[in-house]
Design a protein around this motif. Structure first.
Motif, short mmCIF file in Angstrom:
data_model
loop_
_atom_site.label_atom_id
_atom_site.label_comp_id
_atom_site.label_asym_id
_atom_site.label_seq_id
_atom_site.Cartn_x
_atom_site.Cartn_y
_atom_site.Cartn_z
N TYR A 1 -27.11 16.86 12.68
CA TYR A 1 -26.43 17.57 11.59
C TYR A 1 -26.12 16.61 10.45
O TYR A 1 -25.63 15.50 10.67
CB TYR A 1 -25.10 18.16 12.06
N GLU A 2 -26.41 17.06 9.22
CA GLU A 2 -25.98 16.31 8.03
C GLU A 2 -25.32 17.29 7.07
O GLU A 2 -25.47 18.51 7.20
CB GLU A 2 -27.16 15.63 7.35
N CYS A 3 -24.58 16.76 6.11
CA CYS A 3 -23.89 17.64 5.17
C CYS A 3 -23.79 16.99 3.80
O CYS A 3 -23.98 15.78 3.66
CB CYS A 3 -22.50 17.98 5.67
N TYR A 4 -23.54 17.81 2.82
CA TYR A 4 -23.17 17.37 1.48
C TYR A 4 -21.65 17.44 1.48
O TYR A 4 -21.07 18.48 1.19
CB TYR A 4 -23.79 18.31 0.46
N VAL B 1 -21.82 27.10 3.57
CA VAL B 1 -21.41 25.68 3.59
C VAL B 1 -22.65 24.78 3.72
O VAL B 1 -23.46 24.98 4.62
CB VAL B 1 -20.41 25.43 4.74
N PRO B 2 -22.81 23.82 2.80
CA PRO B 2 -24.01 22.98 2.82
C PRO B 2 -24.01 21.95 3.94
O PRO B 2 -23.64 20.79 3.77
CB PRO B 2 -24.02 22.33 1.43
N ILE B 3 -24.41 22.45 5.11
CA ILE B 3 -24.60 21.65 6.32
C ILE B 3 -25.98 22.02 6.85
O ILE B 3 -26.36 23.19 6.80
CB ILE B 3 -23.51 21.95 7.38
N TRP B 4 -26.72 21.03 7.32
CA TRP B 4 -28.08 21.28 7.80
C TRP B 4 -28.27 20.67 9.17
O TRP B 4 -27.75 19.59 9.45
CB TRP B 4 -29.11 20.66 6.85
N MET C 1 -19.07 18.86 -1.26
CA MET C 1 -19.27 20.29 -1.52
C MET C 1 -18.98 21.12 -0.28
O MET C 1 -18.41 22.21 -0.38
CB MET C 1 -20.69 20.54 -2.01
#
Lengths: 77, 134
Positions: free
Chosen positions: B49-52, B119-122, B55
Motif C-alpha cells: 500500500y502507498e498513499c499521497y 482517498v488516494p491510497i493504492w 491529500m
C-alpha cells in the motif's frame, strides 16, 4: 513545474516526479499531455488530477506554484 | 464528534477501541479490512500500500466532516496501513461510537465505502505466480 505521480501512473511514467512543461495551463491540457507522453495511461479506467491536494475539474487553471498530482484509480481499504 | 485519523505502517484494532470508549456511548461498531490470500482465484503473497499522504489525510477528514453533518456520532476512528502487508494483516480500521447502534452501523458503512472511493491510497498485489497487479 513538478508533477507528482502515484500508483500505476508512477509505474507507467517510471518516476514519482516528472517535469511539466510551462505550456500546460489547465487540467484538461495536463491530461492531454499525459496521454501523449504516456499512452498507457489511456488504458486506465479513470485518471484524476489533484491541484493543491484537491480533486480538480478539467477547467481548473494550473499555476507554477501549485502542487499538482496524477491520481490513478484509488484502491485503498 | 472526536476523531482519530491516521495513516501508518502499523495500525491496531486496540487503539481504535481505546479511542472510542466513552460513557455516553452504548453502541460501538468496528470494521476491519484485512489482507485476503487470493484475488479472483489467484493466490496472493502480499499487498503493498502507498498513499499521497497529505491529500489522503485531507480526504479522510472530509469523510469525517460528512459523518458529523449527517449523524449524531460521538467518536470516529479511521486508520489505514501502508507498506507491505501479508495475508491476515490489518489494512484498515473504522470505528464508530454513538449513543445507540443504528446510526453507528450506518456511519461505519458510509465511512469505509467513501474511503475506498475517494482517498488516494493504492495497493499493488503480488501473486504467487510472480506477477504483480495494480
Amino acid at each position: 513545474m513538478g508533477l507528482l505521480l502515484f500508483g500505476v501512473a508512477k509505474d507507467i511514467a517510471g518516476a514519482a516526479l516528472v517535469d511539466l512543461p510551462e505550456t500546460v495551463t489547465n487540467v484538461a491540457e495536463l491530461k492531454r499531455w499525459l496521454y501523449d507522453h504516456y499512452p498507457a495511461m489511456q488504458q486506465l479506467s479513470s485518471l484524476m488530477i489533484a491541484v493543491n491536494r484537491e480533486y480538480a475539474a478539467d477547467t481548473q487553471m494550473i499555476h507554477a506554484s501549485d502542487e499538482v498530482a496524477v491520481i490513478p484509480p484509488v484502491s485503498g481499504g | 464528534m472526536e476523531t482519530l485519523i491516521a495513516i501508518r505502517d502499523t495500525i491496531t484494532v486496540q487503539e481504535a477501541l481505546d479511542f472510542i470508549q466513552s460513557p455516553e456511548c452504548g453502541g460501538e461498531v468496528i470494521f476491519t479490512g484485512t489482507v485476503r490470500n487470493d484475488t479472483r482465484g489467484r493466490g496472493v503473497t502480499k499487498l503493498f500500500y502507498e498513499c499521497y499522504e497529505t491529500m489522503a489525510l485531507s480526504e479522510m477528514q472530509k469523510i469525517a466532516d460528512r459523518v458529523q453533518a449527517q449523524w449524531n456520532i460521538k467518536k470516529l476512528v479511521m486508520l489505514h496501513a501502508i507498506g507491505d502487508k501479508y495475508p491476515g494483516d490489518i489494512a484498515v480500521v473504522i470505528a464508530v461510537a454513538s449513543a445507540h447502534r443504528g446510526i453507528a452501523f450506518d456511519a461505519c458503512e458510509f465511512t469505509i465505502d467513501t474511503l475506498k472511493e475517494t482517498v488516494p491510497i493504492w495497493k499493488k498485489e503480488f501473486f504467487m505466480d510472480g506477477e504483480i497487479g495494480q
